[in-house]
Scaffold this motif. Sequence first.
Motif, PDB file in Angstrom:
ATOM      1  N   PHE A  82      47.328  69.700  -2.439  1.00 12.82           N
ATOM      2  CA  PHE A  82      46.342  70.790  -2.572  1.00 12.82           C
ATOM      3  C   PHE A  82      45.223  70.605  -1.539  1.00 12.82           C
ATOM      4  O   PHE A  82      45.091  69.535  -0.911  1.00 12.82           O
ATOM      5  CB  PHE A  82      45.774  70.864  -4.000  1.00 12.82           C
ATOM      6  CG  PHE A  82      44.940  69.663  -4.413  1.00 12.82           C
ATOM      7  CD1 PHE A  82      43.547  69.647  -4.287  1.00 12.82           C
ATOM      8  CD2 PHE A  82      45.549  68.528  -4.966  1.00 12.82           C
ATOM      9  CE1 PHE A  82      42.800  68.553  -4.687  1.00 12.82           C
ATOM     10  CE2 PHE A  82      44.798  67.439  -5.379  1.00 12.82           C
ATOM     11  CZ  PHE A  82      43.419  67.431  -5.234  1.00 12.82           C
ATOM     12  N   THR A  83      44.451  71.631  -1.363  1.00 17.05           N
ATOM     13  CA  THR A  83      43.326  71.634  -0.424  1.00 17.05           C
ATOM     14  C   THR A  83      42.040  71.925  -1.186  1.00 17.05           C
ATOM     15  O   THR A  83      42.003  72.824  -2.049  1.00 17.05           O
ATOM     16  CB  THR A  83      43.508  72.724   0.657  1.00 17.05           C
ATOM     17  OG1 THR A  83      44.745  72.494   1.357  1.00 17.05           O
ATOM     18  CG2 THR A  83      42.360  72.726   1.635  1.00 17.05           C
ATOM     19  N   VAL A  84      41.005  71.180  -0.865  1.00 21.34           N
ATOM     20  CA  VAL A  84      39.651  71.497  -1.364  1.00 21.34           C
ATOM     21  C   VAL A  84      38.954  72.244  -0.234  1.00 21.34           C
ATOM     22  O   VAL A  84      38.705  71.678   0.840  1.00 21.34           O
ATOM     23  CB  VAL A  84      38.869  70.231  -1.750  1.00 21.34           C
ATOM     24  CG1 VAL A  84      37.445  70.599  -2.187  1.00 21.34           C
ATOM     25  CG2 VAL A  84      39.582  69.467  -2.853  1.00 21.34           C
ATOM     26  N   VAL A 126      41.596  74.568  -4.192  1.00 22.15           N
ATOM     27  CA  VAL A 126      40.362  74.493  -4.989  1.00 22.15           C
ATOM     28  C   VAL A 126      39.265  75.113  -4.125  1.00 22.15           C
ATOM     29  O   VAL A 126      38.943  74.585  -3.046  1.00 22.15           O
ATOM     30  CB  VAL A 126      40.014  73.035  -5.354  1.00 22.15           C
ATOM     31  CG1 VAL A 126      38.610  72.952  -5.943  1.00 22.15           C
ATOM     32  CG2 VAL A 126      41.044  72.463  -6.309  1.00 22.15           C
ATOM     33  N   LEU A 127      38.730  76.232  -4.556  1.00 26.93           N
ATOM     34  CA  LEU A 127      37.693  76.936  -3.794  1.00 26.93           C
ATOM     35  C   LEU A 127      36.307  76.570  -4.331  1.00 26.93           C
ATOM     36  O   LEU A 127      36.019  76.774  -5.525  1.00 26.93           O
ATOM     37  CB  LEU A 127      37.897  78.451  -3.888  1.00 26.93           C
ATOM     38  CG  LEU A 127      38.816  79.104  -2.842  1.00 26.93           C
ATOM     39  CD1 LEU A 127      38.279  78.918  -1.442  1.00 26.93           C
ATOM     40  CD2 LEU A 127      40.236  78.581  -2.941  1.00 26.93           C
ATOM     41  N   VAL A 128      35.470  76.048  -3.453  1.00 29.15           N
ATOM     42  CA  VAL A 128      34.098  75.661  -3.823  1.00 29.15           C
ATOM     43  C   VAL A 128      33.133  76.619  -3.146  1.00 29.15           C
ATOM     44  O   VAL A 128      33.113  76.743  -1.911  1.00 29.15           O
ATOM     45  CB  VAL A 128      33.795  74.206  -3.392  1.00 29.15           C
ATOM     46  CG1 VAL A 128      32.346  73.841  -3.722  1.00 29.15           C
ATOM     47  CG2 VAL A 128      34.766  73.240  -4.052  1.00 29.15           C
ATOM     48  N   ASN A 129      32.343  77.314  -3.965  1.00 26.97           N
ATOM     49  CA  ASN A 129      31.337  78.241  -3.452  1.00 26.97           C
ATOM     50  C   ASN A 129      30.216  77.440  -2.759  1.00 26.97           C
ATOM     51  O   ASN A 129      29.597  76.561  -3.361  1.00 26.97           O
ATOM     52  CB  ASN A 129      30.785  79.065  -4.622  1.00 26.97           C
ATOM     53  CG  ASN A 129      29.861  80.174  -4.167  1.00 26.97           C
ATOM     54  OD1 ASN A 129      28.916  79.967  -3.428  1.00 26.97           O
ATOM     55  ND2 ASN A 129      30.125  81.381  -4.681  1.00 26.97           N
ATOM     56  N   ILE A 155      33.833  69.351  -8.455  1.00 31.02           N
ATOM     57  CA  ILE A 155      35.124  68.751  -8.083  1.00 31.02           C
ATOM     58  C   ILE A 155      35.902  68.311  -9.328  1.00 31.02           C
ATOM     59  O   ILE A 155      37.115  68.585  -9.459  1.00 31.02           O
ATOM     60  CB  ILE A 155      34.906  67.564  -7.131  1.00 31.02           C
ATOM     61  CG1 ILE A 155      34.214  68.042  -5.850  1.00 31.02           C
ATOM     62  CG2 ILE A 155      36.223  66.864  -6.821  1.00 31.02           C
ATOM     63  CD1 ILE A 155      34.965  69.122  -5.099  1.00 31.02           C
ATOM     64  N   ASN A 156      35.218  67.643 -10.272  1.00 30.51           N
ATOM     65  CA  ASN A 156      35.910  67.168 -11.474  1.00 30.51           C
ATOM     66  C   ASN A 156      36.435  68.335 -12.305  1.00 30.51           C
ATOM     67  O   ASN A 156      37.540  68.249 -12.888  1.00 30.51           O
ATOM     68  CB  ASN A 156      34.985  66.298 -12.311  1.00 30.51           C
ATOM     69  CG  ASN A 156      34.754  64.934 -11.699  1.00 30.51           C
ATOM     70  OD1 ASN A 156      35.673  64.335 -11.113  1.00 30.51           O
ATOM     71  ND2 ASN A 156      33.535  64.407 -11.819  1.00 30.51           N
ATOM     72  N   HIS A 157      35.669  69.421 -12.386  1.00 37.83           N
ATOM     73  CA  HIS A 157      36.112  70.566 -13.193  1.00 37.83           C
ATOM     74  C   HIS A 157      37.347  71.231 -12.564  1.00 37.83           C
ATOM     75  O   HIS A 157      38.358  71.463 -13.269  1.00 37.83           O
ATOM     76  CB  HIS A 157      34.966  71.581 -13.319  1.00 37.83           C
ATOM     77  CG  HIS A 157      35.304  72.741 -14.197  1.00 37.83           C
ATOM     78  ND1 HIS A 157      35.039  72.756 -15.563  1.00 37.83           N
ATOM     79  CD2 HIS A 157      35.911  73.943 -13.936  1.00 37.83           C
ATOM     80  CE1 HIS A 157      35.425  73.895 -16.087  1.00 37.83           C
ATOM     81  NE2 HIS A 157      35.973  74.644 -15.108  1.00 37.83           N
TER      82      HIS A 157
END
Length: 296
Positions: A182-184, A215-218, A241-243
């Motif tokens: 997967f990709t963050v 995993v998309l981080v705003n 990240i943990n969620h």
Amino acid sequence: MVTLVPESRPASRRAAPNRKGGRRRRRPRRRVGPGMLTALVLSVLVLGASVLLLNRTSGTPTATPATQARAIPPAEAAPAAAPTPAPTPSAAPTPTPTPTPTATEPDAGPTKGAGTFTIAPANAKPVGRGNVRRYRVEVEDGIGIDASAAAAQIHGILGDPRGWTTDRKNGFQLVASGPYNFTVKIASPATVDRICGASGLDTHGEVNCNVGDQVLVNSKRWNTGSPQFSGPIDDYRALIINHEVGHRIGHGHETCPAPGKPAPAMMQQIYGLKGCTPNAWPYSADGTYLSGPSVP
């Protein structure tokens, strides 16, 4: 013939004998008349005035006052001084107001990036045991976040003893190339909305998501945290990240177990804590899983 015999004088009127054996004749006493008394008084007054005048001229102290005014001779006229020019009035300096310190709001960054991504050139050894998932970190261009720094922080979060590796079933490895699970991705709110929205998720420019192998981080949340989370910004990044990684390894949403308890990492804490305290980690320091009731 009749002989004349001198009449005898009383003893009190006899003249005293003189040194030659004869008697001294007494002068008849004069009576002081009014004229002589007046002359005597005038003589005394003249004598007193003379003594007073003598005392003044000789410097002998008298009964007159010790301090006497003396005439001061007029001083020579001094030349008139040139008039001093009056100072020109100037405006009083305006005091500079002291700025009131205000709380510094963190910069949320741009709402829209370039739409392209830079892969963090970072590799690390696996952390944890069991099923090791390989991941890479990508950062959208134009949002002001360094990809290498973000990758190092995410690697530290996933390898923390309070993280998901504590269950001894899951491991993670940061890679820059080769196969990955997967990709963050850290992206602007507009890009997160676009990618998440393509899978039917509404992130409304505020939240993160986990779709497909991403995993998309705003970036707004990465930069500013959450108004519901009172901890440091680094703790809120750990919660993100943990969620989201928790969803990737099979965990669903949970809610607050009881007021005053730590909020589970799988709780959507951005929507309210419901009496729990902010918490970024799945496990406590002693290895206890911080769970809560499941949310359908």
